[in-house]
Every structure is written in C-alpha cells, then in structure tokens.
Design a protein around this motif. Sequence first.
Motif, PDB file in Angstrom:
ATOM      1  N   GLY A 217       0.795  -1.223   0.000  1.00 21.95           N
ATOM      2  CA  GLY A 217       0.000   0.000   0.000  1.00 21.95           C
ATOM      3  C   GLY A 217       0.829   1.275   0.000  1.00 21.95           C
ATOM      4  O   GLY A 217       0.614   2.156  -0.852  1.00 21.95           O
ATOM      5  N   PRO A 218       1.800   1.458   0.941  1.00 19.82           N
ATOM      6  CA  PRO A 218       2.574   2.704   0.963  1.00 19.82           C
ATOM      7  C   PRO A 218       3.370   2.969  -0.322  1.00 19.82           C
ATOM      8  O   PRO A 218       3.253   4.064  -0.884  1.00 19.82           O
ATOM      9  N   PRO A 219       4.188   2.028  -0.810  1.00 16.56           N
ATOM     10  CA  PRO A 219       4.873   2.332  -2.084  1.00 16.56           C
ATOM     11  C   PRO A 219       3.909   2.465  -3.251  1.00 16.56           C
ATOM     12  O   PRO A 219       4.129   3.280  -4.157  1.00 16.56           O
ATOM     13  N   PHE A 220       2.830   1.684  -3.227  1.00 15.48           N
ATOM     14  CA  PHE A 220       1.809   1.787  -4.263  1.00 15.48           C
ATOM     15  C   PHE A 220       1.141   3.162  -4.219  1.00 15.48           C
ATOM     16  O   PHE A 220       0.939   3.815  -5.256  1.00 15.48           O
ATOM     17  N   GLY A 221       0.800   3.626  -3.011  1.00 13.38           N
ATOM     18  CA  GLY A 221       0.201   4.946  -2.871  1.00 13.38           C
ATOM     19  C   GLY A 221       1.160   6.057  -3.249  1.00 13.38           C
ATOM     20  O   GLY A 221       0.767   7.050  -3.886  1.00 13.38           O
ATOM     21  N   SER A 222       2.442   5.904  -2.858  1.00 12.85           N
ATOM     22  CA  SER A 222       3.437   6.918  -3.224  1.00 12.85           C
ATOM     23  C   SER A 222       3.611   7.003  -4.738  1.00 12.85           C
ATOM     24  O   SER A 222       3.722   8.097  -5.306  1.00 12.85           O
ATOM     25  N   LEU A 227       2.333   9.991  -9.612  1.00 14.76           N
ATOM     26  CA  LEU A 227       1.885   9.845 -10.999  1.00 14.76           C
ATOM     27  C   LEU A 227       0.672  10.705 -11.308  1.00 14.76           C
ATOM     28  O   LEU A 227       0.620  11.353 -12.372  1.00 14.76           O
ATOM     29  N   GLY A 228      -0.323  10.718 -10.397  1.00 12.90           N
ATOM     30  CA  GLY A 228      -1.570  11.415 -10.709  1.00 12.90           C
ATOM     31  C   GLY A 228      -2.092  12.305  -9.613  1.00 12.90           C
ATOM     32  O   GLY A 228      -3.253  12.731  -9.680  1.00 12.90           O
ATOM     33  N   GLY A 229      -1.309  12.586  -8.573  1.00 15.81           N
ATOM     34  CA  GLY A 229      -1.759  13.487  -7.536  1.00 15.81           C
ATOM     35  C   GLY A 229      -2.475  12.785  -6.396  1.00 15.81           C
ATOM     36  O   GLY A 229      -2.463  11.557  -6.276  1.00 15.81           O
ATOM     37  N   PRO A 233      -4.662   7.650  -5.882  1.00 10.94           N
ATOM     38  CA  PRO A 233      -4.557   6.446  -5.032  1.00 10.94           C
ATOM     39  C   PRO A 233      -5.895   5.999  -4.444  1.00 10.94           C
ATOM     40  O   PRO A 233      -6.151   4.795  -4.320  1.00 10.94           O
ATOM     41  N   PHE A 234      -6.759   6.932  -4.087  1.00 13.09           N
ATOM     42  CA  PHE A 234      -8.044   6.574  -3.493  1.00 13.09           C
ATOM     43  C   PHE A 234      -8.970   5.924  -4.519  1.00 13.09           C
ATOM     44  O   PHE A 234      -9.686   4.965  -4.207  1.00 13.09           O
ATOM     45  N   TRP A 235      -8.975   6.431  -5.725  1.00 18.81           N
ATOM     46  CA  TRP A 235      -9.800   5.825  -6.765  1.00 18.81           C
ATOM     47  C   TRP A 235      -9.345   4.408  -7.097  1.00 18.81           C
ATOM     48  O   TRP A 235     -10.156   3.490  -7.224  1.00 18.81           O
ATOM     49  N   VAL A 236      -8.048   4.227  -7.234  1.00 19.73           N
ATOM     50  CA  VAL A 236      -7.532   2.892  -7.577  1.00 19.73           C
ATOM     51  C   VAL A 236      -7.810   1.906  -6.443  1.00 19.73           C
ATOM     52  O   VAL A 236      -8.263   0.773  -6.683  1.00 19.73           O
ATOM     53  N   ALA A 237      -7.558   2.314  -5.189  1.00 17.00           N
ATOM     54  CA  ALA A 237      -7.796   1.415  -4.055  1.00 17.00           C
ATOM     55  C   ALA A 237      -9.281   1.090  -3.915  1.00 17.00           C
ATOM     56  O   ALA A 237      -9.664  -0.063  -3.655  1.00 17.00           O
ATOM     57  N   GLY A 238     -10.151   2.092  -4.098  1.00 14.11           N
ATOM     58  CA  GLY A 238     -11.584   1.847  -3.980  1.00 14.11           C
ATOM     59  C   GLY A 238     -12.119   0.935  -5.069  1.00 14.11           C
ATOM     60  O   GLY A 238     -12.894   0.005  -4.798  1.00 14.11           O
ATOM     61  N   LEU A 239     -11.713   1.167  -6.318  1.00 12.72           N
ATOM     62  CA  LEU A 239     -12.174   0.317  -7.421  1.00 12.72           C
ATOM     63  C   LEU A 239     -11.630  -1.102  -7.292  1.00 12.72           C
ATOM     64  O   LEU A 239     -12.319  -2.073  -7.636  1.00 12.72           O
ATOM     65  N   LEU A 240     -10.402  -1.226  -6.807  1.00 12.38           N
ATOM     66  CA  LEU A 240      -9.842  -2.564  -6.587  1.00 12.38           C
ATOM     67  C   LEU A 240     -10.659  -3.328  -5.548  1.00 12.38           C
ATOM     68  O   LEU A 240     -10.952  -4.523  -5.720  1.00 12.38           O
ATOM     69  N   GLU A 241     -11.080  -2.654  -4.491  1.00 10.61           N
ATOM     70  CA  GLU A 241     -11.883  -3.317  -3.459  1.00 10.61           C
ATOM     71  C   GLU A 241     -13.281  -3.665  -3.968  1.00 10.61           C
ATOM     72  O   GLU A 241     -13.845  -4.702  -3.607  1.00 10.61           O
ATOM     73  N   ILE A 242     -13.855  -2.811  -4.807  1.00 12.10           N
ATOM     74  CA  ILE A 242     -15.165  -3.116  -5.381  1.00 12.10           C
ATOM     75  C   ILE A 242     -15.092  -4.355  -6.263  1.00 12.10           C
ATOM     76  O   ILE A 242     -15.956  -5.252  -6.195  1.00 12.10           O
TER      77      ILE A 242
END
Length: 534
Positions: A217-222, A227-229, A233-242
């Motif tokens: 999560g931390p390196p992925f979020g960093s 990359l996109g501000g 990270p919140f959109w990618v993490a949320g869609l992955l969980e959905i």
Amino acid sequence: MAITKPRNSNYLEECDLVENKDREQYLQQKPESSQKLLTVPRNEKLDEQVTNASNNQVVTEQKSNKIRRLLCLISCVILYLAEGVNVSATGPFFPNEAQKKGVTQTMIGIISAVTMFALWFMSLLLLFLASEKNKKPLFYIGLFTSAATCIIFGELVLIKNTNLFIISCVVTRFLMGIGCACIWSAGAPILIPLFPDKAGKIFGLLEFSVGFGQMIGPPFGSFLFSLGGYRLPFWVAGLLEIAAGVFCVICLSTVGNDDGEKQKDAKTDCSNKLKSSTSIAHGSMRSLNIPPRESQFSKTSLKFISNPGVILITFPVLTIMCEVGFLQVALAPHLLDTYNVDGNSSGNVFLIHAGLSAVTCALFGILVDRGFASCAFVVSTFLTAIAYFILGLPQLIAMGSSDKFSLYFGLALLGITANGGFIPGYFLFEKIAELAKIDSQTKLRIYVVTWMNSCYAIGSILGQVVVGGIFFETFNFYPSCLLLAALSSVSFLIGLVYLIFAGLLKKVYYADESKIVITSSDKCNLDVHNEIES
C-alpha cells in the motif's frame, strides 16, 4: 385265515418316487408368482453397480464442494488484500497534505483514529448482534461501504475550507470504519466452517492478506501520488476493493445456496428415518425434536468480556496494536522533518515494517496450528518492547549516522512481531473462553473475532491520538517510542504471569476431534445402514 402281502422295501421306495414326481408336477403347474415367493436369488452384480454409482456421485460432489470452498477462500484473500491497500496507501502523503490545509498534527491523529473508533464501536455492537444468520449480509454491506468511502475520502481534497474539510474527513472515515468492522468481524466466521481443521492457518492467511496489502500500500500509494496526484490512489484502491467484493459475493453466494439445498434434501430423505441431524457449521449434534434455544448473546458476551483472563491478555494485544496507528500518523512527519523524505519516496520506508509483517503472518499461523501460540505470543510481546526501545535509542545516545540504522532495524523488528500478538491472540482468547465454559464453539468464534477487532481499533486509536498525536506533538518521535517501550514491557509481564498461572504456557492445539464436520446426508446414510443391518 387271511393272507397278507409281506412289506417290501423296494415297494416303499417306488411309492416315494411316485410321490416326489407328483410334487414336481404340481410345482410346475403353479403360477410363476407363487414360485417367486418361495425363493429370491440375490443379484450381486446389480448391488455392485448401485454401490459404484453411489460412490462416484459422492466423489464428484466432494470435488465440486472443494472447488467452491477454494474459490471462496481466494476471493476473501483478494478482498482482504484490497482492504489492506485501502488502509495503508494514505500513510506516506495524507499527514503532510493535511498540514498544508492547516490541520494540526493532533487533528490528523484524530481523523485517522476515527476509523478505528468506528471499528471498535461497531465490533462491540456486532458482539451483541452478530449471528450465524446475518454474518453474510453484514460482510456484503461492509465491503461495499468501505470501498465507496475510500473513493469519497479522496475527493474531499477539493474542499477549501479547513473546518469543513475536517468534518467531512471525520464523517467519511467513521463510515469507513463501520465497513471495516463488518468485513473483519464476519470474514473469519464465514471461512472457518469451510476449513474447520485449519483455523490457525485461515487466520494467518487472512492476516497475511491484510499485511501484504499494507506492505504494498505505501509504495503503491506513493507511486500513484507522484503519478496522478492526491486523488488517484483513493480511486484505484476503492475500485480494486469493489472488484474484489463482487468476486467475493459471487463465490460466497454459490456456497450458501448449495449448503441450503443439501440441508433441505437431507431433511426430506431422512424425515422418517432420523431423529437427529448434524450442524454443518461447526459439527455440533442437535436433536430435531428439540426446539432451538433462543440466542443469549447479550448475557454470554458480557460474561466473555468480563472474564479475567480475557482482560489480562487484552493488555499485551493493545500495546502491539498501538504500533499500527502510531506509525501511520507519526512516521511520515518524522521522515520529512529529520531526513527530508516526502510522500513521493517515504513509502519505501513504510515497506520495511509492512513487508516483514506480511511475510511473518503465515509463520505465526503455522505456529498456532502446531501448538506454539502461547510461546509466540510471549516472545512477540517482549521483542515489541525491544523494538520500541531501539527506535527511541537516539534520544538517549547520540548516534550520528547510525540514526538511520536504528530506525530501519526497529521498524524491521516491529514488522516481525506485529502479528505475533494478533494471530495467537485469537487462539488464546478462544481457549480462555473454552476453559471458562462461556458458550458454544459457534458463538465463541464470533466473540473472539469481534473482540480482536475491538482490540485492534482501541490500540490504533491510542497509537494515533494519544501517542502519535498529543504526545508526539509535544515531545517528538523518540520519546514517543520510549513511552511505547515502557508500556510494552509492562504488558509483557502481565501476559507472561497470567499464562503461567493459567497453565497455558505450553503446547496447546487449535483443532481437535470435536471440530470434525459431519454432514446431514452422511448421518442419514449411516442410520439407514444401521437399520438395514439390524
């Protein structure tokens, strides 16, 4: 004088032969139905064919059930991994970005702790309300609530007013904590009945999934932040969980429907032959002619919470769980102030702790199943105190360039011991409750899981607000680590003394013969076989 013919043996034999011939002719003239009543030859080939067909059907059904159970396990593992990413991805950049909006360090700790407060509150609520009937609906509600609030939390950065931003973050994180509580409180009780003899490994695997998610999560979020501000990270993490949640719902719904059909068919086939059936959930025998006992969660859950052993073991668990919240809010500001490491690269430092925590999850699961839960728990609590002391060592000794070494070594040791108090804690709480004869195995599992979630939440709140917020803002990073070292040392002694006097500091195993699952169809076949034999 009358003349009589002497009795001749040959004459008698001839009469017998004539009589036998007459009997044979009579039998030949009888209808076929009468002959069948006299003798029924056994068709052994037909019996063998029926037996083989029945065995093939059982084998096919077992393979199908195994595949479905494995799919359920895989789906839950993916979901827990996504949940770990969701929880930890914000650590490297959220505290610094919140400070840019005028949010104080104490308020940052409160915002982060709201999730754990909601997790604690909802876990206690589920301790009284959760049951075998509603655990799946709670699980489904939790996974989609957690995913949706993750995406919403990323969009709150568009709010310019500081007070409105803080209020919105608190509300969103509170709802996220409720979703996490539903997932973590219902996930293990759903999976354990599918693998009753591998309870320790299941707990270890689920914690490994969360730990691995927290590791990447931390390196992925960093990476996504650079990359996109902030919002990406919140959109990618949320869609992955959905996506993981949809897969999980499909798999668990299939298993649930099959179980219901099996129970219904078993009751139909055995209605005139059986007086008892077997609970598939945990292998407990229940009589069909006895009405089910009403739920007594309110009384027995209070009895579980007030048990002295549960209270004493809770202290070491809380101190170990403090590190999760403390590092989440205090490590990023410390890296920025001391080493000038910002959110774009601080994820690599978080990776040290989270990576080793994920790797050791499976190891602790194996130790629990092999009877070493108590030893692993005590050693982990002791090493946690040592790790905190190493992190705070620069406060006592001027280390110069070795300052980074103490930081990396302390984080690595905390990562190794993080799950040493969590995974064996499930086992110890359940064994303590079993020794006290608090309730049945089914309800104990729900009590233990919800109580462990409460400990995780309270420990994280203490780490985020008290130590990582108020104390860190006043005394800085190193004194905060020394405070946690002192608390861990005291809790280590409390846990050690209790386990010695309770007789649990020895090899104690998770699975036993009482947890063997016997299906209703197997019981039906056994009783029918006994009736035929008798």
